[in-house]
Design an enzyme around this catalytic site. Structure first.
Site, short mmCIF file in Angstrom:
data_model
loop_
_atom_site.label_atom_id
_atom_site.label_comp_id
_atom_site.label_asym_id
_atom_site.label_seq_id
_atom_site.Cartn_x
_atom_site.Cartn_y
_atom_site.Cartn_z
N ASN A 9 1.15 -69.71 119.39
CA ASN A 9 1.55 -68.45 120.02
C ASN A 9 0.29 -67.78 120.56
OD1 ASN A 9 2.50 -65.93 120.68
ND2 ASN A 9 2.90 -65.27 118.57
N LYS A 11 0.07 -65.16 122.34
CA LYS A 11 0.18 -63.70 122.45
C LYS A 11 -0.36 -63.25 123.81
CE LYS A 11 0.00 -63.52 117.47
NZ LYS A 11 -0.29 -62.78 116.26
N HIS A 94 9.51 -61.82 117.08
CA HIS A 94 8.18 -61.80 116.46
C HIS A 94 7.90 -60.38 115.93
CE1 HIS A 94 3.85 -61.86 115.93
NE2 HIS A 94 3.93 -63.17 115.89
N GLU A 96 5.43 -58.52 116.03
CA GLU A 96 4.75 -57.62 116.99
C GLU A 96 5.75 -57.06 117.99
OE1 GLU A 96 1.65 -60.37 118.08
OE2 GLU A 96 0.79 -60.17 116.07
N GLU A 166 7.00 -65.42 108.83
CA GLU A 166 5.66 -64.89 109.07
C GLU A 166 5.46 -63.59 108.31
OE1 GLU A 166 3.79 -66.46 112.90
OE2 GLU A 166 5.01 -64.76 113.44
N GLY A 172 -2.91 -62.53 111.71
CA GLY A 172 -4.15 -62.08 112.34
C GLY A 172 -5.12 -61.42 111.37
N SER A 212 -2.21 -66.60 109.90
CA SER A 212 -3.57 -67.08 109.62
C SER A 212 -3.61 -68.55 109.22
CB SER A 212 -4.27 -66.21 108.58
OG SER A 212 -4.35 -64.87 109.05
P1 PGA Z 1 -2.15 -65.74 113.45
O1 PGA Z 1 -0.79 -65.35 114.21
O2 PGA Z 1 -2.13 -67.24 113.25
O3 PGA Z 1 -3.25 -65.30 114.39
O4 PGA Z 1 -2.14 -65.01 112.16
C1 PGA Z 1 0.44 -65.95 113.89
C2 PGA Z 1 1.57 -65.32 114.68
O5 PGA Z 1 1.61 -64.08 114.80
O6 PGA Z 1 2.45 -66.02 115.21
#
Ligand code: PGA
Length: 252
Positions: A9, A11, A94, A96, A166, A172, A212
């Protein structure tokens, strides 16, 4: 055994030149793998990404979409448009999007239904905040998120979805869920699928872990019985860090 799925992803990262560089390098350095590989670039680069990865094992996903096919929805992108340009998968709900863009369990439900109707594979994201976990609300919350997302999905279509667990506190932050914790939650989600449909469907639907995931923790997470892959943010932005995870997945 369920095939592993590794989905990157991106983003809101990379502009055209970087999309070109990273995907070209990825295609050139892709290890032989059994895993299904997916990359989700930002909207403006989806067509470019589809063309750069044509005739390769990489699938291209959108990071969101609207549920309507067309209409007066300024700024939105429809499932028909995604299919038209060769996109095969779409992230839905997601955290976010839920936090910054008003995505709710209800819009997730509409989007999942629309994705399936158009032949797109929805990657349904669910997860809890740190406070919700501390308050012991994780199972309750995830159960509701999953049930709402799948409320209109009939038995015949249920095996076409992918679920991504998640934990929001792990996204992140560099703070990965402990393997046992991630496994227990993914197993809980699988039991919910069995309750909503049946054990065959529960055994078929891939459940990914995200938050992460990196080359050095991927193998341990992916070896867990109910973790069928990863939804990878930061570590999918460069070809080398993504291929390192692909190689880690293949050691299992
Ligand atoms: P990350 O993001 O691996 O940077 O933690 C995962 C995601 O939000 O899909």
């Amino acid at each position: 055994m369920r095939k592993k799925i590794l989905a990157g992803n991106w983003k809101m990262n990379h502009t055209g030149a970087a999309v070109q560089t990273v995907l070209t390098e990825l295609v050139q350095t892709l290890p032989e793998t059994e895993a299904t590989l997916i990359i989700a670039p930002p909207f403006p680069y989806l067509a470019q990404a589809v063309s750069l990865t044509a005739h390769t094992p990489l699938h291209i996903a959108a990071q969101t979409m609207h549920w309507e096919e067309h209409g007066a929805f300024t700024g939105e992108v429809s499932p028909a448009m995604l299919v038209d340009i060769g996109v095969t998968h779409v992230l839905i709900g997601h955290s976010e999007r839920r936090e910054y863009n008003g995505e709710t369990d209800r819009t997730v439900q509409q989007k999942v239904a629309a994705a399936l109707q158009h032949g797109l594979t929805p990657i349904i994201c669910c997860g809890e905040t740190a406070q919700q976990r501390q308050a012991g609300r994780t199972d309750d919350l995830l159960g509701t998120q999953l049930r709402m997302a799948l409320a209109t999905v009939r038995m015949a279509d249920a095996s076409r979805v992918i679920v991504a667990y998640e934990p929001i506190w792990a996204i992140g932050t560099g703070q990965t869920a402990r393997v046992a914790q991630a496994q227990a939650t993914c197993a809980f989600l699988r039991r919910q699928l069995a309750a909503l449909y049946n054990s065959d469907i529960a055994a078929t639907v891939p459940i990914l872990y995200g938050g992460s995931m990196k080359a050095d923790n991927a193998a341990a997470l992916l070896a867990a019985a109910d973790i069928d892959g990863g939804l990878i943010g930061g570590a999918s932005l460069q070809a080398a860090s993504f291929t390192a995870i692909i190689r880690a997945a293949d050691t299992i």
